[in-house]
Design a protein around this motif. Structure first.
Motif, PDB file in Angstrom:
ATOM      1  N   THR A 150     -25.437  77.735  41.176  1.00  0.00           N
ATOM      2  CA  THR A 150     -25.578  77.832  42.623  1.00  0.00           C
ATOM      3  C   THR A 150     -24.240  77.828  43.336  1.00  0.00           C
ATOM      4  O   THR A 150     -23.868  78.822  43.932  1.00  0.00           O
ATOM      5  N   GLN A 151     -23.481  76.715  43.269  1.00  0.00           N
ATOM      6  CA  GLN A 151     -22.196  76.677  43.957  1.00  0.00           C
ATOM      7  C   GLN A 151     -21.304  75.585  43.389  1.00  0.00           C
ATOM      8  O   GLN A 151     -21.779  74.657  42.762  1.00  0.00           O
ATOM      9  N   VAL A 191     -16.273  76.504  49.285  1.00  0.00           N
ATOM     10  CA  VAL A 191     -17.457  76.667  48.459  1.00  0.00           C
ATOM     11  C   VAL A 191     -17.349  77.988  47.701  1.00  0.00           C
ATOM     12  O   VAL A 191     -17.197  79.046  48.312  1.00  0.00           O
ATOM     13  N   ALA A 238     -19.605  80.192  46.106  1.00  0.00           N
ATOM     14  CA  ALA A 238     -21.066  80.296  46.213  1.00  0.00           C
ATOM     15  C   ALA A 238     -21.622  81.448  45.400  1.00  0.00           C
ATOM     16  O   ALA A 238     -21.121  82.565  45.452  1.00  0.00           O
ATOM     17  N   VAL A 249     -28.617  76.644  50.992  1.00  0.00           N
ATOM     18  CA  VAL A 249     -28.185  75.347  50.480  1.00  0.00           C
ATOM     19  C   VAL A 249     -29.412  74.464  50.233  1.00  0.00           C
ATOM     20  O   VAL A 249     -29.320  73.256  50.202  1.00  0.00           O
ATOM     21  N   THR A 253     -27.016  78.709  55.632  1.00  0.00           N
ATOM     22  CA  THR A 253     -26.419  79.533  54.581  1.00  0.00           C
ATOM     23  C   THR A 253     -24.908  79.343  54.579  1.00  0.00           C
ATOM     24  O   THR A 253     -24.307  79.080  55.615  1.00  0.00           O
ATOM     25  N   TRP A 254     -24.312  79.476  53.402  1.00  0.00           N
ATOM     26  CA  TRP A 254     -22.857  79.324  53.275  1.00  0.00           C
ATOM     27  C   TRP A 254     -22.104  80.472  53.910  1.00  0.00           C
ATOM     28  O   TRP A 254     -21.043  80.283  54.476  1.00  0.00           O
TER      29      TRP A 254
END
Length: 188
Positions: free
Chosen positions: A50-51, A110, A112, A117, A123-124
């Protein structure tokens, strides 16, 4: 590989549209047509789907207790993040991105592979896709409370803009984040 959501936020399952119920998730796994090639982030010898975060999100993961997660669910993470975010100060980083070097002052970085998240609509950054073969590096800087509010609003409304508070880089091959002082890192 089949995904059965069993965590507190189930970020990857939510990103891929996998139902959170056990029986429904098992039904998705049983369907042969539901195969997706996922990107992965290699950190040292570990793969992350994911991140990877450097900044207040790493403090959030470290400081949110299991007891609090069980009691409050995803809200436990949000409350811890807010507590840690306001006291966290930006630092200077050197970013090596596909051979290019960028110096950046950042409050949160991040790497990503997924956009959400685990708490939609947050959202990033823009157009983050876990199947596109690209890593999205999101660099956020907060100097004043107003900056924090601006970033939060843009993240909640998916109106990400590149400016002095937010920069977005798409990386095809390699991203290295260096700091002159030790920093806490989290990966999921």
């Amino acid at each position: 590989l089949g995904i059965i959501p069993g965590g507190t936020t189930n970020v990857l399952a939510r990103e891929l549209g996998i139902p959170l119920g056990l029986e429904e998730a098992m039904a998705v796994i049983a369907e042969a047509g539901q195969v997706v090639a996922l990107d992965a982030i290699l950190v040292g010898r570990r793969y992350v789907f994911t991140q990877v975060g450097v900044g207040p999100d790493a403090l959030m993961i470290r400081d949110t207790t299991r007891e609090r997660q069980e009691k409050l669910g995803r809200l436990a993470y949000v409350l811890t993040f807010v507590r840690r975010a306001f006291g966290f100060r930006p630092r200077w980083f050197t970013l090596r991105l596909d051979g290019s070097v960028v110096r950046a002052r950042a409050w949160q970085i991040v790497a990503a592979n997924v956009g959400t998240v685990g708490a939609p609509p947050f959202t990033w950054g823009p157009r983050i896709d876990p199947t596109d073969g690209t890593l999205d590096l999101c660099v956020f800087n907060v100097n004043r409370k107003r900056d924090f509010g601006k970033l939060l609003w843009r993240s909640l409304t998916s109106r990400h803009r590149r400016d002095e508070n937010a920069r977005f880089y798409r990386v095809k091959d390699r991203a290295v984040v260096e700091s002159s002082q030790p920093v806490l890192v989290q990966g999921d």
